[in-house]
Design an enzyme around this catalytic site. Sequence first.
Site, PDB file in Angstrom:
ATOM      1  CG  HIS A 379      -2.125  -0.855   1.041  1.00 21.07           C
ATOM      2  ND1 HIS A 379      -3.318  -0.414   0.513  1.00 21.07           N
ATOM      3  CD2 HIS A 379      -2.298  -2.168   1.287  1.00 21.07           C
ATOM      4  CE1 HIS A 379      -4.178  -1.412   0.473  1.00 21.07           C
ATOM      5  NE2 HIS A 379      -3.581  -2.494   0.932  1.00 21.07           N
ATOM      6  CE  LYS A 567      -6.181  14.206  -0.296  1.00 23.29           C
ATOM      7  NZ  LYS A 567      -6.328  12.927  -0.931  1.00 23.29           N
ATOM      8  NE  ARG A 568      -4.253  10.343   9.738  1.00 20.08           N
ATOM      9  CZ  ARG A 568      -4.077   9.518  10.761  1.00 20.08           C
ATOM     10  NH1 ARG A 568      -4.984   8.609  11.043  1.00 20.08           N
ATOM     11  NH2 ARG A 568      -3.016   9.614  11.526  1.00 20.08           N
ATOM     12  CE  LYS A 573      -2.844  10.969   2.628  1.00 19.27           C
ATOM     13  NZ  LYS A 573      -3.588  10.301   1.535  1.00 19.27           N
ATOM     14  CB  THR A 675     -10.184   5.298  -1.833  1.00 19.50           C
ATOM     15  OG1 THR A 675      -9.826   5.623  -0.486  1.00 19.50           O
ATOM     16  CG2 THR A 675      -9.536   3.986  -2.243  1.00 19.50           C
ATOM     17  CE  LYS A 679     -13.739   7.010   0.401  1.00 20.83           C
ATOM     18  NZ  LYS A 679     -13.052   7.384   1.662  1.00 20.83           N
TER      19      LYS A 679
HETATM   20  C1  LIG Z   1     -11.751   7.616   1.875  1.00 24.88           C
HETATM   21  C2  LIG Z   1     -11.231   8.019   3.183  1.00 24.88           C
HETATM   22  C3  LIG Z   1      -9.861   8.235   3.371  1.00 24.88           C
HETATM   23  C4  LIG Z   1      -8.863   8.122   2.253  1.00 24.88           C
HETATM   24  O1  LIG Z   1      -8.694   9.365   1.635  1.00 24.88           O
HETATM   25  P1  LIG Z   1      -7.497   9.624   0.591  1.00 24.88           P
HETATM   26  O2  LIG Z   1      -7.821  10.952   0.016  1.00 24.88           O
HETATM   27  O3  LIG Z   1      -7.564   8.537  -0.431  1.00 24.88           O
HETATM   28  O4  LIG Z   1      -6.237   9.617   1.371  1.00 24.88           O
HETATM   29  C5  LIG Z   1      -9.431   8.624   4.614  1.00 24.88           C
HETATM   30  N1  LIG Z   1     -10.287   8.788   5.639  1.00 24.88           N
HETATM   31  C6  LIG Z   1     -11.603   8.597   5.494  1.00 24.88           C
HETATM   32  C7  LIG Z   1     -12.499   8.818   6.658  1.00 24.88           C
HETATM   33  C8  LIG Z   1     -12.131   8.205   4.267  1.00 24.88           C
HETATM   34  O5  LIG Z   1     -13.445   7.999   4.148  1.00 24.88           O
END
Ligand SMILES: *Cc1c(COP(=O)(O)O)cnc(C)c1O
Length: 831
Positions: A379, A567-568, A573, A675, A679
Amino acid sequence: MSNKTNKKRTTKKEVATPVTKAKAASSANAIKVEEAIVDKLSRHFGASFDEATKDQVYKATAITVKDILLAKKREFKQANNKSGGKRVYYLCMEFLVGRSLKNNLYNLGLTDVYKKILAKHGYDLEELYEMEPDAGLGNGGLGRLAACFMDSLASLNYPATGFSILYEYGLFRQKIVEGWQIELPDVWLPGGEVWLSPRTDKTFVVKFGGRINETWTDEGLVTEQVDCEEVEAVPYDMMISGADSKGVSVLRVWRSRDIDTFDMNSFSRGDYARATLGNNKAELISKVLYPRDSHYEGKELRLKQQYFLVSASAQNIIADHMKYYPTLDNFADKVAIHINDTHPAMIVPELMRIFMDEHHYSWDDAFAIITKTLAYTNHTVLAEALEKWPEDMMMRLLPRIYQIIHELNERHCKRIFDKFSGDWNKCAHMALISGGLVHMANLSIIGSHSVNGVSELHSEILKKSVFKDFYDDTPEKFTNVTNGIAHRRWLCQSNPRLAALLDKTIGGSYKKNGPELIKLLAFSNDNAILDKLTEIKAANKKDFAELLYHDSGIKLNPDSVFDVQVKRLHEYKRQLLNALQIIALYLDLKDNPNLDIVPQTYLFAAKAAPGYDRAKSIIRLIVDLGEEIAKDPVISKKLQVVFLENYRVTMAEQIMPASDISEQISLAGKEASGTGNMKLMINGAITLGTLDGANVEISEAVGKDNIYIFGMTDKEVEDRWRDGYNPYKYYEENHRLKRAVDYLKQGINGNDFSDIHRYLLVGDHGIADPYMCLADFGDYCRARYEMLNDYKNQREWAKKSLVNIASAGRFAADTAIKKYADEIWGIKPIK
Ligand SMILES: *Cc1c(COP(=O)(O)O)cnc(C)c1O
């Protein structure tokens, strides 16, 4: 608080019924459900509908759904047993499940039935959803992927069990106090427990420490771990229903418990303290999730957690197999086990241990069977995330596991040395143990028949650089499966307005088959549909603004463009790049408050690992920047920056449908897939991103007119490092950038950010600007400028949005799961 007369939120949403069979919910069914809820209320809380609190009604409702799931699971399991098919076991230290009530009702096609019954008794189902805490048993993308996969496995009727840990505390709750992140414990069990079914009939013992005794007996060499600490693993099952399917996935989470350590001798001597000394020590193992994302923590307790998960799960899998078959010879035909990231890598030596020590297999026979059952997904390529455990820690804590890894290493190194005629370099790279460390990725590769990355780009990088030597050795193991999302959750459930429009235009078949979303393309020149899309986005933004105002008193302008980075928080990032760009814009507006720009609202949400100081100071920068801008009555009409507290699945579900711009701006080569990008795309947001992770595939899917790509490619990043990266050059060349960076030193909202200034220009403990924010700044601003310009033409923008929605089907988790099932696990749906 939990009274049903509580104020109702204005953002009541219609949940579109999922799949065609929803009508199966006959009135007879409804009567049964009503009786069941009444019964649960009375039995668990001694209350009637009229007396019960809202929390009690939520729990009673949830328990009735759990009962339905249990019955469905039983049937599904019987069908599987009859077919004698292969099952997949998905091992992962994290499952970021979020809420369950809404998802299960939707997938069971029972939303309307429950809604009506509850309404009859004065309860709004939407409000009951709000009573459920998120099951936050994960950090971010990795754990959410695992949860989405459970959903798809069930929806496609694949027999699957996920294994993880029942953390008493999930990922911390984030509070922002004067710009600083504060971590509070995530107490989720009181409301989340209703979804768990304890299986005390299926406990296993996990051993730590002690010594290994080897004795020759009539049965051969007997290996025993003695003088060790024994911990009991108690399983709890969470059921996840498939959508319009027979399938139910089981997520089995282990809770650690002391084995009756009550010391009767001490007790009878009156030494009460000593008598209970053993207590709680074992329970620590499943106490809390480690909150670091893409960064491992070399703590002993974490290693214990990993082995605890692996050992309990391996014993469980083998016991299940032996229940139906007299031998392990056919193990690989009946069982597929997935190592999701390296955290469960010790499943390799643990299975070897059980095969050899308990079932008397030879080394070679055991290894041949085990590698056929195991598959591994990588990952990340971040160096700090590639797990390595000190040899001596493992030796002490897991003596038998260490012995086996040691032997695996000897054999492996010998083979590599012979094959590549004495290439020491290769041996060193590929060794399981080197420099006093055990390399978990290498262990995972050697023990598996399949290794995959999570996007095309990422899988190529694995072959070309990170695992190049392994690729040279066994190219046939390497493959790609691009990540995906549970589109029924992230589109149908979280964006009911859009789902309703899709139902009307292209019909509902995309729910079962995500790629059918492509049919929407037929409407790309239909102005009525395009306007409807614009309307839906506007309504969703208004909803989100109301929700935020209700929860935290923050007012948003729903007529501005919602630019979202959620995101985190991680340097790679590059939330900092976004912040710099906002500063530059803010300074432009200070020069000229009349500047003609599209009003912009920047929404950030992110948790930082508690010990990650740089990430925390970036949060602080964003918060202070937001407050500074808010002080200016003129500029704040055009520019607003909001940091949303406590990002989690439920918040993601609320924000994705309300987003216009999706910020996916990682340094190319660093984000394995992402991901969140998927979304947002499926909800009609348009990506502003680098060519990284799955952005590359999103870009291919929508075409260059429907995405805004900027910055260096991964190759250019490499070249830039090789030629010597000098952030100062960009700073000197770009006047807006220079101003923005210098502004950090000036103090924002009364706080000083010269540490970040230093970090970008000269390097604060390390190289300057390690994630090359300055190198990509210019092109980032260029792309954004174009984007905002295009946004002014709402029809054209809606058309881009439509293309994004239509093209998102290929990122349905169902697609990824079919590929895993066919090409990696070799499992078939149950008829
Ligand atoms: C989808 C999701 C992530 C992943 O986000 P990325 O932008 O792909 O890093 C992290 N936290 C939550 C709560 C999510 O739903």
